[in-house]
Design an enzyme around this catalytic site. Structure first.
Site, mmCIF file in Angstrom:
data_model
loop_
_atom_site.group_PDB
_atom_site.id
_atom_site.type_symbol
_atom_site.label_atom_id
_atom_site.label_comp_id
_atom_site.label_asym_id
_atom_site.label_seq_id
_atom_site.Cartn_x
_atom_site.Cartn_y
_atom_site.Cartn_z
ATOM 1 N N LYS B 93 0.881 -1.166 0.000
ATOM 2 C CA LYS B 93 0.000 0.000 0.000
ATOM 3 C C LYS B 93 0.920 1.217 0.000
ATOM 4 O O LYS B 93 1.536 1.543 1.014
ATOM 5 C CB LYS B 93 -0.907 -0.004 1.238
ATOM 6 C CG LYS B 93 -1.847 1.183 1.262
ATOM 7 C CD LYS B 93 -2.572 1.323 2.590
ATOM 8 C CE LYS B 93 -3.193 2.702 2.677
ATOM 9 N NZ LYS B 93 -3.714 2.994 4.018
ATOM 10 N N GLY B 154 -8.347 9.400 8.667
ATOM 11 C CA GLY B 154 -8.726 9.582 10.066
ATOM 12 C C GLY B 154 -9.794 10.633 10.308
ATOM 13 O O GLY B 154 -10.153 10.891 11.456
ATOM 14 N N ALA B 181 -9.469 5.444 3.290
ATOM 15 C CA ALA B 181 -9.315 6.654 4.096
ATOM 16 C C ALA B 181 -10.561 7.525 4.165
ATOM 17 O O ALA B 181 -11.256 7.737 3.179
ATOM 18 C CB ALA B 181 -8.165 7.524 3.599
ATOM 19 N N GLY B 182 -10.832 7.983 5.366
ATOM 20 C CA GLY B 182 -11.863 8.995 5.587
ATOM 21 C C GLY B 182 -13.243 8.466 5.899
ATOM 22 O O GLY B 182 -14.143 9.241 6.196
ATOM 23 N N ASN B 203 -9.812 1.942 9.187
ATOM 24 C CA ASN B 203 -9.076 1.680 10.419
ATOM 25 C C ASN B 203 -9.664 2.477 11.577
ATOM 26 O O ASN B 203 -10.298 1.929 12.480
ATOM 27 C CB ASN B 203 -7.587 2.015 10.215
ATOM 28 C CG ASN B 203 -6.689 1.501 11.331
ATOM 29 O OD1 ASN B 203 -5.525 1.218 11.094
ATOM 30 N ND2 ASN B 203 -7.179 1.349 12.546
ATOM 31 N N THR B 204 -9.512 3.809 11.525
ATOM 32 C CA THR B 204 -9.895 4.633 12.659
ATOM 33 C C THR B 204 -11.377 4.473 13.021
ATOM 34 O O THR B 204 -11.730 4.438 14.202
ATOM 35 C CB THR B 204 -9.589 6.118 12.358
ATOM 36 O OG1 THR B 204 -8.256 6.203 11.857
ATOM 37 C CG2 THR B 204 -9.705 6.967 13.605
#
Lengths: 65, 253
Positions: B93, B154, B181-182, B203-204
């Site tokens: 990645k 994040g 992401a996001g 993830n977050t």
């Protein structure tokens, strides 16, 4: 000689990368190495000579996103 | 169904391993979501690496190492080479960060690193924007997967540029794409899949939920719903109402 290991100055007796890893306690550890910003494959560590002031990075698995 | 460099994933969900309150909670999130890819990283050896390596191998999922935190092509290339040896995979990645506040990719460094890594046999998953010209150049360099952002890493804002993502999806119908992401809510993930994306990476949104394992499950259900929607051909949107109950046969009262 003095080299930088993961950002800290260390005094090592080793002259080659594989010896340095053993001296630092990572002889058996699963790590990936870079010297002065360039990747050094595990198979090349025995033959990789160190010079004073070299920057050695010893990396391992960590959490990531 | 599009694959990821020849690999068909059992579920279209990729999950990061960072920011979880504990390793046990992280493992629970993988189990409850059925995520089929785990992103991992390389950092300076501080004593915890071996235990983490043993744990992620035990998850039984594909590992996708990242180059998180790299701000130049050179840094990212070296990190990718180290990751390939450490994790035993040619998947990477590829992140080349261009701005400290937005963590948006540096498109020029990203392309430079992609060209070098693809030529060196890596299977590059580039963290990119929805920019179609950049996407085209990344594909020319050898990418068979793209990872456009939904919003800054994040941030949890979801899909900031739906039009751009839809255009990107339509422009390269043969390329597998992961919204990376996001994402903050399962509805964001469903929307990404409804737009025709092949997977999501998060993830977050999971790791910082009060109950990560349950949130991971919520995302998994949303991803499945969105994928089923795309596969089943949604109706066309209209500007005016159309009665769903037949008008014919209605009583004359």
């Amino acid at each position: 000689m003095k080299i930088e290991v993961n950002g800290e100055t260390r005094e090592l007796a080793a002259t080659h990368l594989a010896q340095a890893l053993a001296e630092l306690g990572w002889g058996e550890a699963r790590v990936a190495t870079a010297l002065n910003g360039s990747f050094v494959p595990a198979a090349a560590r025995d033959a990789t000579e160190l010079s004073p002031g070299d920057r050695l990075e010893v990396l391992t698995a960590m959490q990531g996103g | 169904m599009r694959d990821f460099y020849g690999v068909t994933l059992p579920t279209p969900m990729m999950l990061g391993t960072a920011r979880f309150p504990s390793p046990a909670v992280m493992e629970a999130a993988f189990r409850s979501s059925g995520a089929s890819v785990a992103t991992v990283s390389l950092r300076r050896e501080g004593g915890a690496g071996q235990a983490f390596w043993d744990m992620v191998r035990g998850l039984g999922v594909h590992l996708l190492p990242n180059t998180a935190g790299c701000h130049s092509a050179r840094e990212a290339i070296t990190t990718a080479q180290m990751a390939r040896e450490y994790f035993g995979t040619d998947w990477i990645k590829l992140e080349v960060i261009g701005h400290a506040d937005t963590l948006q990719p540096d498109p020029f460094g990203l392309l430079e690193a992609t060209e070098t890594l693809c030529a060196d046999g890596f299977k590059v998953f580039p963290y990119t924007t929805e920019d179609q010209v950049l996407a085209s150049r990344l594909i020319d360099a050898g990418c068979k997967v793209l990872m456009p952002w939904g919003a800054p890493i994040g941030s949890g804002m979801g899909l900031n540029n739906v039009h751009g993502l839809r255009t990107l999806r339509a422009a390269f119908p043969d390329v597998a794409m992961v919204v990376d992401a996001g994402l903050g809510l399962p509805s964001h993930a469903a929307q990404a899949m409804e737009l025709g994306f092949d997977a999501i990476l998060l993830n977050t949104a999971v790791a910082e939920a009060e109950d990560p394992a349950v949130m991971a499950r919520a995302f998994a259900l949303a991803v499945e719903a969105g994928a089923l929607s795309t596969a089943s051909g949604p109706m066309a949107m209209r500007d005016m109402a159309v009665p769903s109950t037949p008008v014919m046969g209605k009583a004359w009262l």
